[in-house]
Scaffold this motif. Structure first.
Motif, PDB file in Angstrom:
ATOM      1  N   ARG A   1      39.058  33.087  17.007  1.00 61.05           N
ATOM      2  CA  ARG A   1      37.877  33.213  17.975  1.00 61.05           C
ATOM      3  C   ARG A   1      36.864  34.233  17.457  1.00 61.05           C
ATOM      4  NH1 ARG A   1      42.661  32.880  21.155  1.00 61.05           N
ATOM      5  NH2 ARG A   1      42.710  31.299  22.759  1.00 61.05           N
ATOM      6  N   SER A   2      35.764  34.223  18.304  1.00 61.80           N
ATOM      7  CA  SER A   2      34.575  34.997  17.789  1.00 61.80           C
ATOM      8  C   SER A   2      35.203  36.403  17.281  1.00 61.80           C
ATOM      9  CB  SER A   2      33.847  35.533  19.238  1.00 61.80           C
ATOM     10  OG  SER A   2      33.486  34.469  19.788  1.00 61.80           O
ATOM     11  N   GLY A   3      34.279  36.632  16.093  1.00 63.22           N
ATOM     12  CA  GLY A   3      34.390  37.770  15.177  1.00 63.22           C
ATOM     13  C   GLY A   3      35.869  37.732  14.284  1.00 63.22           C
ATOM     14  N   GLY A   4      36.419  36.742  14.321  1.00 62.93           N
ATOM     15  CA  GLY A   4      37.693  36.424  13.437  1.00 62.93           C
ATOM     16  C   GLY A   4      37.094  35.529  12.154  1.00 62.93           C
ATOM     17  N   ALA A   5      38.016  35.312  11.173  1.00 59.97           N
ATOM     18  CA  ALA A   5      37.911  34.181  10.047  1.00 59.97           C
ATOM     19  C   ALA A   5      39.047  33.438   9.779  1.00 59.97           C
ATOM     20  CB  ALA A   5      37.626  35.195   8.874  1.00 59.97           C
ATOM     21  N   GLN A   6      39.074  32.464   9.148  1.00 57.17           N
ATOM     22  CA  GLN A   6      40.176  31.701   8.733  1.00 57.17           C
ATOM     23  C   GLN A   6      39.940  31.454   7.184  1.00 57.17           C
ATOM     24  OE1 GLN A   6      40.883  28.358  11.282  1.00 57.17           O
ATOM     25  NE2 GLN A   6      38.957  27.333  10.825  1.00 57.17           N
ATOM     26  N   TRP A   7      40.834  31.596   6.459  1.00 58.81           N
ATOM     27  CA  TRP A   7      40.794  31.263   5.075  1.00 58.81           C
ATOM     28  C   TRP A   7      42.002  30.462   4.868  1.00 58.81           C
ATOM     29  CZ3 TRP A   7      44.732  32.133   1.474  1.00 58.81           C
ATOM     30  CH2 TRP A   7      44.550  32.363   0.238  1.00 58.81           C
ATOM     31  N   MET A   8      41.630  29.421   3.886  1.00 55.40           N
ATOM     32  CA  MET A   8      42.616  28.282   3.452  1.00 55.40           C
ATOM     33  C   MET A   8      42.289  28.124   1.948  1.00 55.40           C
ATOM     34  SD  MET A   8      42.738  24.227   4.750  1.00 55.40           S
ATOM     35  CE  MET A   8      41.201  23.718   3.549  1.00 55.40           C
ATOM     36  N   LYS A   9      43.532  28.343   1.208  1.00 57.50           N
ATOM     37  CA  LYS A   9      43.360  27.943  -0.128  1.00 57.50           C
ATOM     38  C   LYS A   9      43.873  26.649  -0.413  1.00 57.50           C
ATOM     39  CE  LYS A   9      46.775  29.331  -3.210  1.00 57.50           C
ATOM     40  NZ  LYS A   9      47.671  29.974  -3.821  1.00 57.50           N
ATOM     41  N   ALA A  10      43.043  25.825  -0.975  1.00 54.42           N
ATOM     42  CA  ALA A  10      43.284  24.309  -1.023  1.00 54.42           C
ATOM     43  C   ALA A  10      44.158  24.101  -2.124  1.00 54.42           C
ATOM     44  CB  ALA A  10      41.780  23.737  -1.213  1.00 54.42           C
ATOM     45  N   GLY A  11      44.046  25.063  -3.192  1.00 56.34           N
ATOM     46  CA  GLY A  11      44.991  24.922  -4.491  1.00 56.34           C
ATOM     47  C   GLY A  11      44.824  23.701  -4.979  1.00 56.34           C
ATOM     48  N   ASN A  12      46.156  22.936  -5.006  1.00 55.87           N
ATOM     49  CA  ASN A  12      46.373  21.468  -5.667  1.00 55.87           C
ATOM     50  C   ASN A  12      46.310  20.608  -4.716  1.00 55.87           C
ATOM     51  OD1 ASN A  12      48.790  21.576  -4.379  1.00 55.87           O
ATOM     52  ND2 ASN A  12      49.956  22.057  -5.888  1.00 55.87           N
ATOM     53  N   GLY A  13      45.632  20.614  -3.466  1.00 61.38           N
ATOM     54  CA  GLY A  13      45.012  19.695  -2.616  1.00 61.38           C
ATOM     55  C   GLY A  13      45.456  19.810  -1.135  1.00 61.38           C
ATOM     56  N   ILE A  14      44.695  19.661  -0.262  1.00 62.15           N
ATOM     57  CA  ILE A  14      44.906  19.729   1.120  1.00 62.15           C
ATOM     58  C   ILE A  14      44.063  19.132   1.839  1.00 62.15           C
ATOM     59  CG2 ILE A  14      43.726  21.808   1.536  1.00 62.15           C
ATOM     60  CD1 ILE A  14      46.220  22.791   3.305  1.00 62.15           C
ATOM     61  N   ILE A  15      44.299  18.450   3.045  1.00 65.04           N
ATOM     62  CA  ILE A  15      43.398  17.723   3.915  1.00 65.04           C
ATOM     63  C   ILE A  15      43.462  18.887   5.362  1.00 65.04           C
ATOM     64  CG2 ILE A  15      42.919  15.769   5.531  1.00 65.04           C
ATOM     65  CD1 ILE A  15      44.653  14.063   3.471  1.00 65.04           C
ATOM     66  N   HIS A  16      42.101  19.229   5.506  1.00 63.47           N
ATOM     67  CA  HIS A  16      42.123  19.822   6.810  1.00 63.47           C
ATOM     68  C   HIS A  16      40.944  19.299   7.845  1.00 63.47           C
ATOM     69  CE1 HIS A  16      38.711  22.986   5.984  1.00 63.47           C
ATOM     70  NE2 HIS A  16      38.255  21.698   5.434  1.00 63.47           N
ATOM     71  N   ASP A  17      41.240  19.597   9.085  1.00 64.49           N
ATOM     72  CA  ASP A  17      40.163  19.373  10.128  1.00 64.49           C
ATOM     73  C   ASP A  17      40.079  20.431  11.102  1.00 64.49           C
ATOM     74  OD1 ASP A  17      38.841  17.781  11.899  1.00 64.49           O
ATOM     75  OD2 ASP A  17      40.484  16.430  12.601  1.00 64.49           O
ATOM     76  N   GLU A  18      38.859  20.850  11.486  1.00 64.11           N
ATOM     77  CA  GLU A  18      38.351  22.040  12.011  1.00 64.11           C
ATOM     78  C   GLU A  18      36.994  21.487  12.864  1.00 64.11           C
ATOM     79  OE1 GLU A  18      37.501  25.529   9.819  1.00 64.11           O
ATOM     80  OE2 GLU A  18      36.298  24.334   8.384  1.00 64.11           O
ATOM     81  N   VAL A  19      37.264  22.127  14.342  1.00 63.47           N
ATOM     82  CA  VAL A  19      36.149  21.979  15.272  1.00 63.47           C
ATOM     83  C   VAL A  19      35.821  23.451  15.571  1.00 63.47           C
ATOM     84  CG1 VAL A  19      36.662  19.670  15.695  1.00 63.47           C
ATOM     85  CG2 VAL A  19      37.311  21.472  17.019  1.00 63.47           C
ATOM     86  N   LEU A  20      34.260  23.555  16.142  1.00 58.36           N
ATOM     87  CA  LEU A  20      34.047  24.767  16.635  1.00 58.36           C
ATOM     88  C   LEU A  20      33.371  24.486  18.098  1.00 58.36           C
ATOM     89  CD1 LEU A  20      33.320  27.762  15.821  1.00 58.36           C
ATOM     90  CD2 LEU A  20      31.009  27.023  15.475  1.00 58.36           C
ATOM     91  N   ASN A  21      34.167  25.264  19.000  1.00 55.91           N
ATOM     92  CA  ASN A  21      34.064  25.227  20.138  1.00 55.91           C
ATOM     93  C   ASN A  21      33.589  26.501  20.953  1.00 55.91           C
ATOM     94  OD1 ASN A  21      34.678  22.531  21.300  1.00 55.91           O
ATOM     95  ND2 ASN A  21      36.465  22.787  20.460  1.00 55.91           N
ATOM     96  N   VAL A  22      32.901  26.556  22.101  1.00 52.27           N
ATOM     97  CA  VAL A  22      32.616  27.853  22.667  1.00 52.27           C
ATOM     98  C   VAL A  22      33.981  28.496  22.941  1.00 52.27           C
ATOM     99  CG1 VAL A  22      32.190  28.894  25.040  1.00 52.27           C
ATOM    100  CG2 VAL A  22      30.856  27.186  23.978  1.00 52.27           C
ATOM    101  N   ASP A  23      34.021  29.853  22.694  1.00 50.87           N
ATOM    102  CA  ASP A  23      35.069  30.781  22.809  1.00 50.87           C
ATOM    103  C   ASP A  23      35.406  31.144  24.277  1.00 50.87           C
ATOM    104  OD1 ASP A  23      37.084  32.778  23.088  1.00 50.87           O
ATOM    105  OD2 ASP A  23      35.665  34.090  21.483  1.00 50.87           O
TER     106      ASP A  23
END
Length: 291
Positions: A91-113
């Motif tokens: 949520r607001s004020g936070g962060a997310q870190w993802m090390k893709a490294g040798n391969g990953i699939i991700h999905d993310e959306v941004l909504n109202v908090d």
């Protein structure tokens, strides 16, 4: 002595669906700042109270290899799913870190908090280039909620600084470092100044997402990214306006290995980029299980 400015520029529009995005990095002056090879600014959007919540459902799923993605959410709620089984809302004020490294699939959306009444979405996404050793390692994911982001008040009621990546004085972010790197969010009150002592050879940039600011005696405009030379010196930020401003300062040591980029992959050779595509199409990155 104050550092010299090496470039300043506005971003290029790179909208994705309903998200209004300015791509700040790479640009015509710089392909990278330290290990940071990419910066998208998802501009602030005010939403209606009856707007439906967007769901992650595979339509936005995409692969990465060779980098770490870092999403910093000023306003909103980022909903993350990936092919290694990670699911999280930041949520607001936070962060997310993802090390893709040798391969990953991700999905993310941004909504109202849902825990905020501002009905805003506003975020940044950075790509951090990984050293070759980490490009070959398994993926990882780390959510950092707002309460877990190190923050320090500035003296003389000048404002505050948040350490999203790296360290500042006695504070250090939980986000892993594979080289010298830093990402600060500085909130500067009206009429105040803030200075950063820099290190020779390190690369530095400042970004003004929403406000003008005086940087090393020159006024820059809202939406500009400013790069500095590599000599030692001071970065001085002055707020001559009548309201508080926010500044993002980031960078680190220069990435010393070759860089070969292709779409969502950042590797060391074009052969490795081709292999990244081949492995993705062969299904080696896995699939996302939406729960």
């Amino acid at each position: 002595m104050k550092k010299k400015i090496s470039f300043s520029t506005q971003g290029q529009r790179a909208d994705i669906g309903e998200y209004k995005i300015n791509r700040m990095l790479p640009n015509r002056y710089a392909e990278a700042v330290g290990p940071f090879v990419f910066l998208d600014h998802a501009l602030p959007i005010k939403h209606s109270p009856d707007e439906s919540v967007k769901k992650v459902n595979g339509s936005g799923a995409h692969p990465h290899r060779g980098i770490a993605t870092l999403t910093y959410i000023l306003n909103g709620e980022a909903d993350h799913h990936d092919s290694k089984g990670h699911q999280e809302k930041v949520r607001s004020g936070g962060a997310q870190w993802m090390k893709a490294g040798n391969g990953i699939i991700h999905d993310e959306v941004l909504n109202v908090d849902p825990q905020s009444d501002d009905l805003l979405t506003h975020a940044f996404q950075f790509w951090i280039n990984l050293p070759a050793k980490q490009k070959a390692e398994p993926p990882e994911y780390l959510p950092v909620q707002a309460s877990e982001v190190p923050q320090q008040k500035l003296s003389d009621e000048r404002g505050w600084i948040k350490i999203i990546v790296g360290a500042y004085e006695h504070l250090a972010s939980a986000i892993p470092n594979y080289s010298k790197q830093f990402l600060y969010h500085i909130h500067l009150e009206a009429g105040k100044k803030f200075s950063i002592d820099t290190e020779k050879g390190m690369q530095y940039a400042a970004f003004l997402p929403l406000h003008n600011a005086l940087i090393n005696d020159t006024e820059y405009q809202e939406g500009e990214i400013i790069g500095f030379d590599r000599n030692e010196g001071i970065i001085e930020i002055s707020n001559n306006s009548e309201a508080a401003i926010d500044i993002i300062v980031f960078g680190g040591e220069r990435y010393a290995e070759p860089i070969a980029a292709g779409g969502p992959f950042v590797m060391n050779t074009q052969t490795e980029v081709a292999e990244a595509y081949q492995d993705f199409h062969a299904g080696k990155y896995g699939t996302i299980s939406y729960g």
